[in-house]
Structures are given as C-alpha cells and as structure tokens.
Design a protein around this motif. Structure first.
Motif, PDB file in Angstrom:
ATOM      1  N   TYR A 107      57.967 -98.095  13.919  1.00 39.18           N
ATOM      2  CA  TYR A 107      56.626 -97.529  13.767  1.00 39.18           C
ATOM      3  C   TYR A 107      56.252 -96.739  15.023  1.00 39.18           C
ATOM      4  CZ  TYR A 107      55.826-100.707   9.798  1.00 39.18           C
ATOM      5  OH  TYR A 107      55.895-101.365   8.606  1.00 39.18           O
ATOM      6  N   TRP A 108      55.612 -95.586  14.793  1.00 36.23           N
ATOM      7  CA  TRP A 108      55.207 -94.710  15.885  1.00 36.23           C
ATOM      8  C   TRP A 108      53.746 -94.308  15.719  1.00 36.23           C
ATOM      9  CZ3 TRP A 108      58.937 -93.224  19.565  1.00 36.23           C
ATOM     10  CH2 TRP A 108      60.255 -93.557  19.231  1.00 36.23           C
ATOM     11  N   ASN A 109      53.052 -94.170  16.845  1.00 35.89           N
ATOM     12  CA  ASN A 109      51.716 -93.569  16.809  1.00 35.89           C
ATOM     13  C   ASN A 109      51.589 -92.573  17.952  1.00 35.89           C
ATOM     14  OD1 ASN A 109      49.371 -95.972  18.329  1.00 35.89           O
ATOM     15  ND2 ASN A 109      51.409 -95.401  18.951  1.00 35.89           N
ATOM     16  N   LEU A 110      50.608 -91.695  17.834  1.00 33.50           N
ATOM     17  CA  LEU A 110      50.455 -90.598  18.778  1.00 33.50           C
ATOM     18  C   LEU A 110      49.025 -90.568  19.292  1.00 33.50           C
ATOM     19  CD1 LEU A 110      52.069 -88.074  19.907  1.00 33.50           C
ATOM     20  CD2 LEU A 110      50.867 -86.744  18.154  1.00 33.50           C
ATOM     21  N   SER A 111      48.885 -90.424  20.599  1.00 35.71           N
ATOM     22  CA  SER A 111      47.561 -90.314  21.201  1.00 35.71           C
ATOM     23  C   SER A 111      47.525 -89.130  22.157  1.00 35.71           C
ATOM     24  CB  SER A 111      47.171 -91.596  21.947  1.00 35.71           C
ATOM     25  OG  SER A 111      48.085 -91.868  22.991  1.00 35.71           O
ATOM     26  N   VAL A 112      46.318 -88.680  22.454  1.00 31.00           N
ATOM     27  CA  VAL A 112      46.128 -87.564  23.377  1.00 31.00           C
ATOM     28  C   VAL A 112      46.377 -88.040  24.799  1.00 31.00           C
ATOM     29  CG1 VAL A 112      44.432 -85.921  24.290  1.00 31.00           C
ATOM     30  CG2 VAL A 112      44.502 -86.410  21.833  1.00 31.00           C
ATOM     31  N   PHE A 113      47.190 -87.302  25.529  1.00 27.17           N
ATOM     32  CA  PHE A 113      47.470 -87.616  26.927  1.00 27.17           C
ATOM     33  C   PHE A 113      46.286 -87.212  27.800  1.00 27.17           C
ATOM     34  CE2 PHE A 113      49.205 -86.289  31.110  1.00 27.17           C
ATOM     35  CZ  PHE A 113      49.774 -87.493  31.509  1.00 27.17           C
ATOM     36  N   VAL A 114      45.856 -88.121  28.657  1.00 28.27           N
ATOM     37  CA  VAL A 114      44.741 -87.830  29.555  1.00 28.27           C
ATOM     38  C   VAL A 114      45.315 -87.135  30.791  1.00 28.27           C
ATOM     39  CG1 VAL A 114      42.803 -88.769  30.857  1.00 28.27           C
ATOM     40  CG2 VAL A 114      43.497 -89.836  28.691  1.00 28.27           C
ATOM     41  N   SER A 115      45.106 -85.838  30.885  1.00 26.94           N
ATOM     42  CA  SER A 115      45.696 -85.056  31.970  1.00 26.94           C
ATOM     43  C   SER A 115      45.047 -85.371  33.312  1.00 26.94           C
ATOM     44  CB  SER A 115      45.558 -83.562  31.679  1.00 26.94           C
ATOM     45  OG  SER A 115      44.190 -83.205  31.563  1.00 26.94           O
ATOM     46  N   ASP A 116      45.784 -85.103  34.380  1.00 26.34           N
ATOM     47  CA  ASP A 116      45.297 -85.330  35.741  1.00 26.34           C
ATOM     48  C   ASP A 116      44.780 -86.754  35.912  1.00 26.34           C
ATOM     49  OD1 ASP A 116      45.827 -82.655  36.563  1.00 26.34           O
ATOM     50  OD2 ASP A 116      43.995 -82.021  35.546  1.00 26.34           O
ATOM     51  N   SER A 117      45.499 -87.689  35.342  1.00 26.16           N
ATOM     52  CA  SER A 117      45.129 -89.107  35.457  1.00 26.16           C
ATOM     53  C   SER A 117      46.267 -89.870  36.110  1.00 26.16           C
ATOM     54  CB  SER A 117      44.821 -89.700  34.083  1.00 26.16           C
ATOM     55  OG  SER A 117      45.966 -89.686  33.254  1.00 26.16           O
ATOM     56  N   PHE A 118      45.913 -91.020  36.661  1.00 23.82           N
ATOM     57  CA  PHE A 118      46.882 -91.812  37.411  1.00 23.82           C
ATOM     58  C   PHE A 118      46.687 -93.293  37.108  1.00 23.82           C
ATOM     59  CE2 PHE A 118      45.707 -88.001  39.688  1.00 23.82           C
ATOM     60  CZ  PHE A 118      46.933 -87.428  40.002  1.00 23.82           C
ATOM     61  N   THR A 119      47.760 -94.051  37.246  1.00 17.49           N
ATOM     62  CA  THR A 119      47.669 -95.500  37.097  1.00 17.49           C
ATOM     63  C   THR A 119      48.111 -96.163  38.396  1.00 17.49           C
ATOM     64  OG1 THR A 119      49.920 -95.656  36.209  1.00 17.49           O
ATOM     65  CG2 THR A 119      48.109 -95.467  34.608  1.00 17.49           C
ATOM     66  N   HIS A 120      47.731 -97.420  38.543  1.00 20.35           N
ATOM     67  CA  HIS A 120      48.145 -98.223  39.694  1.00 20.35           C
ATOM     68  C   HIS A 120      48.875 -99.457  39.180  1.00 20.35           C
ATOM     69  CE1 HIS A 120      45.758 -96.153  42.840  1.00 20.35           C
ATOM     70  NE2 HIS A 120      44.917 -95.918  41.858  1.00 20.35           N
ATOM     71  N   ASP A 121      50.072 -99.681  39.677  1.00 17.69           N
ATOM     72  CA  ASP A 121      50.768-100.928  39.356  1.00 17.69           C
ATOM     73  C   ASP A 121      50.277-102.066  40.249  1.00 17.69           C
ATOM     74  OD1 ASP A 121      52.357 -99.911  37.291  1.00 17.69           O
ATOM     75  OD2 ASP A 121      53.806 -99.114  38.722  1.00 17.69           O
ATOM     76  N   VAL A 122      49.932-101.729  41.473  1.00 20.70           N
ATOM     77  CA  VAL A 122      49.393-102.692  42.431  1.00 20.70           C
ATOM     78  C   VAL A 122      48.154-102.075  43.069  1.00 20.70           C
ATOM     79  CG1 VAL A 122      49.839-103.994  44.543  1.00 20.70           C
ATOM     80  CG2 VAL A 122      51.695-103.629  42.904  1.00 20.70           C
ATOM     81  N   VAL A 123      47.075-102.827  43.135  1.00 23.64           N
ATOM     82  CA  VAL A 123      45.839-102.336  43.747  1.00 23.64           C
ATOM     83  C   VAL A 123      46.014-102.255  45.257  1.00 23.64           C
ATOM     84  CG1 VAL A 123      43.421-102.916  44.195  1.00 23.64           C
ATOM     85  CG2 VAL A 123      44.359-103.159  41.896  1.00 23.64           C
ATOM     86  N   ASP A 124      45.572-101.133  45.829  1.00 24.51           N
ATOM     87  CA  ASP A 124      45.712-100.957  47.274  1.00 24.51           C
ATOM     88  C   ASP A 124      44.387-100.692  47.979  1.00 24.51           C
ATOM     89  OD1 ASP A 124      45.168 -98.430  46.361  1.00 24.51           O
ATOM     90  OD2 ASP A 124      47.056 -97.529  47.032  1.00 24.51           O
ATOM     91  N   SER A 125      43.271-100.877  47.260  1.00 21.83           N
ATOM     92  CA  SER A 125      41.969-100.683  47.901  1.00 21.83           C
ATOM     93  C   SER A 125      40.887-101.390  47.100  1.00 21.83           C
ATOM     94  CB  SER A 125      41.628 -99.188  48.003  1.00 21.83           C
ATOM     95  OG  SER A 125      41.302 -98.661  46.731  1.00 21.83           O
ATOM     96  N   GLU A 126      39.796-101.719  47.766  1.00 23.28           N
ATOM     97  CA  GLU A 126      38.662-102.323  47.070  1.00 23.28           C
ATOM     98  C   GLU A 126      38.039-101.335  46.089  1.00 23.28           C
ATOM     99  OE1 GLU A 126      35.857-104.378  49.639  1.00 23.28           O
ATOM    100  OE2 GLU A 126      37.471-104.860  51.041  1.00 23.28           O
ATOM    101  N   THR A 127      38.143-100.049  46.381  1.00 24.57           N
ATOM    102  CA  THR A 127      37.611 -99.030  45.481  1.00 24.57           C
ATOM    103  C   THR A 127      38.292 -99.094  44.124  1.00 24.57           C
ATOM    104  OG1 THR A 127      37.031 -97.535  47.280  1.00 24.57           O
ATOM    105  CG2 THR A 127      37.333 -96.548  45.120  1.00 24.57           C
ATOM    106  N   VAL A 128      39.622 -99.201  44.125  1.00 20.19           N
ATOM    107  CA  VAL A 128      40.369 -99.279  42.871  1.00 20.19           C
ATOM    108  C   VAL A 128      40.013-100.562  42.114  1.00 20.19           C
ATOM    109  CG1 VAL A 128      42.674 -99.482  41.853  1.00 20.19           C
ATOM    110  CG2 VAL A 128      42.248 -97.813  43.662  1.00 20.19           C
ATOM    111  N   ALA A 129      39.895-101.673  42.839  1.00 18.34           N
ATOM    112  CA  ALA A 129      39.502-102.931  42.204  1.00 18.34           C
ATOM    113  C   ALA A 129      38.120-102.816  41.576  1.00 18.34           C
ATOM    114  CB  ALA A 129      39.532-104.065  43.229  1.00 18.34           C
TER     115      ALA A 129
END
Length: 355
Positions: A107-129
């Motif tokens: 099964y496959w689904n498709l969503s719109v990619f959010v451009s100019d976006s970023f993810t964090h695998d590990v939080v590195d600041s209180e701002t991100v938290a």
C-alpha cells in the motif's frame, strides 16, 4: 527512458505534474518513504505503509485523511499554500482513493512535501524543545473536539501495558539462552518497574483520564521546523488513533530529553535533560490551553517515565524474539536501544524532584 518502479507508483496519484527524481528517506523503523522531485515547483512524499505491521491500511489512511481535514478546518483563513505548511496534505489516486495497492500487495500514499523544512533526530536547544512542545500541544488541542471513536485503533493495544507485558513474557519463554543472558540487566529492570508502569493504564481503563485523538509517535523527528527552528507541522500520522494525552507527551519527552540518540551505546552519554523537559512542557501547555484536566496535568511526569519504559520493553521484546519487528543494523541493535531507554529512565528518576 524506462520508468522506475517508484515513478510508476507515483503516477497512480493525481498530482498534476511530472516525475523528475526520487530519493529514499532513511528514517523510521517501519515504513519506506521517498521524496519525489517533479518538473514543477512542488515535491511530494511517497510512502509505502508496512501492511505486516498495520493490518488495515485503508482505514489507517482514512484516519489520516479525517484528522488532516479536521485540522485544516481550523485554519480557514489560510491559503492552500500556507495550509500545506501547517497540516499534512494528502493526494488522491487517479481513481479517487487515497491509497494505491501495487501488484505485490503493498500500500502506498502520497502527501505534499513541506519545502524548506527540517527535522531533528536529537534536540540541541531549548528553543527546539519549546517549539516541539507547541507543535504537539497544538495538534492535541485542535483535535480535542474530534470524536476519537471515529478512528480505528490501527495497532490494537499499542500502548496497553498489560498487553506489552504479555508479549514480553511470551518472548522470554522462547528466547535463546544467549540472548537471555545478554539481556539480563534489562529483564530485571522490567520486573522491578512493573507495578508503577501500570498506573496510567488503570486510570485510562477506569475512565479517569479522557480518551482523545492522539498521535502516538511524537518523537521529535516527527515535527517539522523552518530554518529558524520555528515549528511548522506535525508529520507521520500513521498511528493517529484514540489514546490518552500522556502517551504523546511521554513519547515526545523520551526523545527530546535524551542527550543522545536512542541507539547510543555509550550509556555515559545518555542522561535526562531537565532544561529541555521544562522548555517542552512550557510550549506544550501554552498550546494545550484549558483542555487539560487537573488529573491529566498531575500525571504528565509519569507519562514521560511510562513511555520511555514501554519503548525499552518493546525493544527488549523484539530482541528476545530475534528482531522480527524493528529494523536493525546489527545483532545487538534492539538490546542497545533497550539499555539506552532504561538508562534514560534512571536519569529521569534521579532528577524527578527538579521537574
């Protein structure tokens, strides 16, 4: 040029553009995802949903569509472009369905990619938290008026502690002596914490904690940020289903407040970051507004400990079962994940008075 397999699948969806390139996203334990760059400005995320894990994929996708539609209804003043950066937007197939099933049964689904976006695998600041707390709190707040009974339970008993213990005990009975010996420390910890780890389940079963729409996979990598680390959007809603708020709060905390990756093998690097906990909780409570009951608020810290424990238990169970559920890179991967989570619980418990 002959179409690739991914391009052929992509073209089953009504995206109104032309395929250019594909790039696999190497993240997540369960599903496979690809970023599709097109000849136009818009890119997409093509996802294969693991039907060996999720037994009713069509209804799982329906959960995602229903929740996204509800969230979008809260932002009627936004343009479609603005909306697609705040809420996941799904693309229907050429036949109108929101999933495509290929010739091999995937099964496959498709969503719109959010451009100019970023993810964090590990939080590195209180701002991100803090921003992560705002995002997941807003998700829960905006869905607080959605009837959770409209959603299926995509993984039955997903956070049911008694069920997870029964899985663990079954794994113990068939595990190899070698794996049992290597996992002794973690096994002992499971039984040591058993009673405390059932408290939230008992409160949920008795109806003292409200049943809500919950995300159920609120690790920080499922939040999108802009280049300034301002929260944009909650993603990966495959596990959206009925639950209690402590599941989402706790699972976010276990990733946000771990000073190392969840499979870090140097346990000296694994500690619970109190500053990140306070920052996340501040953002979470700001966007949750008045929808939290006093009892829900009281048990937020236990939610953090419980969700860290349940992941430790699940990693351990899979290790004892010879790694049949989570993707692993080496033979001790799941065991190291479990040890990592138990170390986080230890650090959390030692600092509980500061929370």
């Amino acid at each position: 040029m002959e179409q690739t397999r991914i391009e052929k699948i992509f073209n089953q969806f009504n995206h109104n553009t032309s395929f250019k390139t594909e790039k696999e996203l190497i993240s997540g334990h369960i599903n496979d995802s690809y970023v599709i760059e097109t000849q136009g400005e818009q890119s997409f995320v093509l996802q294969r949903i693991n039907h060996n894990v999720f037994k009713d994929v069509p209804r799982l996708i329906n959960n995602k569509i229903l929740v996204s539609a509800h969230l979008k209804s809260k932002f009627k003043d936004l343009s479609e472009a603005e909306l697609s950066r705040k809420v996941l937007s799904f693309v229907a197939c050429n036949d109108g369905a929101y999933f495509y099933r290929d010739e091999t049964g995937n099964y496959w689904n498709l969503s719109v990619f959010v451009s100019d976006s970023f993810t964090h695998d590990v939080v590195d600041s209180e701002t991100v938290a803090y921003e992560g707390g705002k995002l997941f709190g807003a998700f829960l707040n905006l869905t607080s008026d959605f009837n959770p009974e409209r959603l299926i339970e995509v993984i039955p008993d997903f956070h049911d502690m008694s069920f997870r213990f029964s899985q663990f005990e079954a794994a113990l009975k068939q595990a190899s002596e070698k794996r049992m010996e290597r996992a002794k420390f973690c096994i002992d910890k499971v039984f040591e914490l058993k009673e405390e780890m059932h408290i939230l389940q008992h409160l949920k079963t008795s109806g003292q904690l409200k049943l809500r729409v919950t995300h159920n996979d609120t690790k920080i990598s499922n939040a999108l940020f802009d280049k300034n680390d301002k929260g944009l959007c909650v993603i990966d809603t495959d596990t959206v289903m009925p639950g209690i708020i402590h599941y989402d709060f706790g699972d976010a905390i276990r990733t946000i407040c771990n000073t190392a990756a969840e499979d870090e093998t140097n346990l000296d690097l694994v500690t619970f970051n109190v500053a990140y906990y306070k920052a996340y909780k501040k953002g979470f409570l700001e966007t949750m507004g008045e929808t939290l009951s006093p009892l829900e608020l009281k048990y937020l810290p236990l939610g953090a400990k419980t969700m860290t424990f349940i992941m430790a238990l699940r990693f351990l169970t899979d290790y004892l079962n010879n790694d049949i559920y989570y993707k692993t890179a080496y033979s001790e991967h799941n065991l190291n994940r479990s040890k990592n989570q138990f170390k986080l619980i230890q650090s959390f418990s030692e600092q509980l008075e500061h929370l």
